[in-house]
Design a protein around this motif. Structure first.
Motif, short mmCIF file in Angstrom:
data_model
loop_
_atom_site.label_atom_id
_atom_site.label_comp_id
_atom_site.label_asym_id
_atom_site.label_seq_id
_atom_site.Cartn_x
_atom_site.Cartn_y
_atom_site.Cartn_z
N ALA A 103 38.88 34.03 40.49
CA ALA A 103 40.01 34.23 39.57
C ALA A 103 40.88 32.99 39.58
O ALA A 103 40.94 32.25 40.56
N VAL A 105 44.84 31.52 38.52
CA VAL A 105 46.22 31.80 38.13
C VAL A 105 46.84 30.49 37.67
O VAL A 105 46.87 29.52 38.44
N LYS A 347 39.67 40.21 41.20
CA LYS A 347 39.44 40.48 39.79
C LYS A 347 39.19 39.16 39.09
O LYS A 347 40.07 38.57 38.46
N ARG A 350 38.70 35.78 35.05
CA ARG A 350 39.91 35.81 34.21
C ARG A 350 40.85 34.69 34.61
O ARG A 350 40.89 34.28 35.78
N HIS A 352 44.58 34.40 35.03
CA HIS A 352 45.75 35.26 35.15
C HIS A 352 47.03 34.46 34.93
O HIS A 352 47.04 33.24 34.97
N GLY A 353 48.12 35.20 34.75
CA GLY A 353 49.43 34.58 34.59
C GLY A 353 49.84 34.45 33.14
O GLY A 353 49.02 34.49 32.23
N GLN A 354 51.12 34.29 32.94
CA GLN A 354 51.68 34.12 31.59
C GLN A 354 51.71 32.64 31.25
O GLN A 354 52.32 31.85 31.97
N THR A 373 54.74 32.24 37.34
CA THR A 373 54.32 33.09 38.45
C THR A 373 54.66 32.43 39.77
O THR A 373 54.26 31.27 40.00
N VAL A 407 50.51 40.59 39.89
CA VAL A 407 49.74 39.55 39.20
C VAL A 407 48.39 40.11 38.77
O VAL A 407 47.87 39.76 37.71
N GLY A 408 47.81 40.97 39.58
CA GLY A 408 46.53 41.60 39.23
C GLY A 408 45.33 40.79 39.61
O GLY A 408 44.25 40.95 39.03
N VAL A 409 45.45 39.90 40.63
CA VAL A 409 44.34 39.03 41.01
C VAL A 409 43.34 39.78 41.89
O VAL A 409 42.14 39.55 41.82
#
Length: 410
Positions: A103, A105, A347, A350, A352-354, A373, A407-409
């Motif tokens: 993953a 970020v 996860k 992907r 991640h992060g905005q 983040t 964060v959903g990592v």
């Protein structure tokens, strides 16, 4: 025999002989709290890596206008999701990403605004950005918090760093060992002495209460005997590591984990990321560093085999680089950056992060990728799913992460 006697005598035998049967070695270490499901590997990229050329926002027009000489051409990036792509030198990461193990970020880092390498590294390793008085590291505090929630016995190899000394990240109440080189059995800069293992071990055990033994700083001769007995070097690599300092560090971490020495947290670092001049684009200084970096980590993952799913690896760097290239074909000290998280429970597949964007008004101070983040959110998630410290406020005081970072990592 009761459990404590078994731990005491079993570990004493382990420390004193290289002829102990492997099944007994594993039994002793299993009783000592060697939990293969709680293994965290932390890699620090010292020097401030250029996140924008590592994970390229190739749909951003401003990326190319701000970096006319060092931008990675869109046709060269390894596409991830239609918006971001890996630097081509990170080809070893692509299969891990596609398989869902890796993953990413982006726009992540420390909220502190310093551009000093020394201060930024200190803040990231202490886990308290902007606070200079913190005297221990976030990973050591995570191990302390784990003890509060999960009381068990540990070996001297619970926290290990590959290097000449214990890093800031692992400084604190929990004993940590710095291993310079497994091949020479050098710990903390010293080589094993001829001190009889039994008497040395008895002395250390007697002073350590319920634990097998306690080792910190340079007083690690007994841990050295245990290392000699386990002989991690016997575990031949099942992957081709780069012939580099970082590649060797990752190979040795794998050997330590496979030797079942009770390692829960391992740390190493890799330098060479301060690219003020002649950074290069598809090829060059940064590309060479990335090629070694990704190949070593990918080899580590392959080398761990079936045990890879029990390891979570996370990378970080003190800050990123400026969005604009400078006049010497490089980049200067910036702000937000990129982190990689690799593991069985990650996860992956992907980014991640905005994403904040690279328009002038979206940049931090008009020059850097903006932070969206906090890196402690990523670490908080990793720790929650691995060491299980329970109280993240004790690990990252003032970060206000809550019970479950979002964060959903992992």
């Amino acid at each position: 025999m009761n459990r404590r006697f078994f731990l005491h005598r079993g570990a004493l035998a382990l420390a004193g002989t290289t002829a102990l049967p492997q099944f007994l070695v594993r039994s002793v270490l299993a009783q000592a709290g060697a939990n293969p499901g709680r293994r965290v590997v932390v890699i620090f990229q010292r020097g401030a890596a250029d996140g924008l050329n590592i994970v390229v926002p190739y749909r951003e027009k401003n990326y190319y206008s701000m970096r006319p000489n060092i931008a990675i051409p869109q046709r060269e990036v390894l596409d991830l999701d239609g918006s971001f792509g890996l630097h081509p030198a990170l080809a070893a990461f692509k299969p891990l990403y596609d398989a869902g193990h890796l993953a990413i970020v982006h726009a992540v880092g420390s909220p502190d605004s310093t551009r000093s390498h020394f201060d930024a590294q200190d803040y990231m390793e202490s886990g308290t950005p902007g606070v200079k008085l913190t005297d221990d590291g976030w990973l050591n505090r995570a191990l302390q918090a784990e003890d509060v929630r999960h009381r068990q016995e540990h070996t001297a190899f619970r926290a290990v760093a590959l290097g000449a000394e214990v890093p800031r990240t692992l400084a604190g109440k929990i004993p940590a060992i710095a291993l310079s080189n497994l091949n020479s059995f050098s710990v903390g800069g010293r080589v094993a002495s001829a001190v009889p293992a039994a008497s040395a071990f008895e002395s250390m055990y007697g002073a350590s209460g319920d634990r097998i033994f306690r080792a910190a700083g340079e007083e690690t001769f007994d841990a050295m005997k245990m290392l000699r007995a386990a002989n991690p070097a016997q575990y031949a690599p099942r992957a081709a590591y780069p012939n580099s300092e970082f590649g060797n560090s990752m190979k040795q971490i794998a050997q330590l984990l496979k030797a079942n020495l009770g390692v829960e947290a391992a740390f190493t670092d890799v330098s060479g990321w301060d690219t003020h001049q002649n950074q290069g684009a598809v090829n060059g200084q940064l590309a060479n560093r990335l090629r070694d970096f990704s190949a070593a980590i990918a080899a580590f993952w392959q080398d761990m085999g079936d045990d890879a799913g029990n390891v979570t690896l996370v990378t970080m760097s003190e800050f990123g680089r400026t969005a604009h290239e400078n006049g010497t074909g490089g980049t200067d000290h910036g702000h937000a950056n990129v982190m990689f998280v690799l593991g069985g429970s990650v996860k992956g597949g992907r980014v991640h992060g905005q994403w904040p964007g690279l328009a002038k008004e979206q940049l931090n101070e008009g020059r850097d990728l903006a932070l969206t983040t906090d890196y402690r959110q990523v670490l908080g998630e990793v720790l929650t799913k691995t060491l299980g410290p329970g109280n993240l406020e004790a690990v990252f005081p003032g970060a206000r992460l809550g019970a479950k970072p979002v964060v959903g990592v992992v």
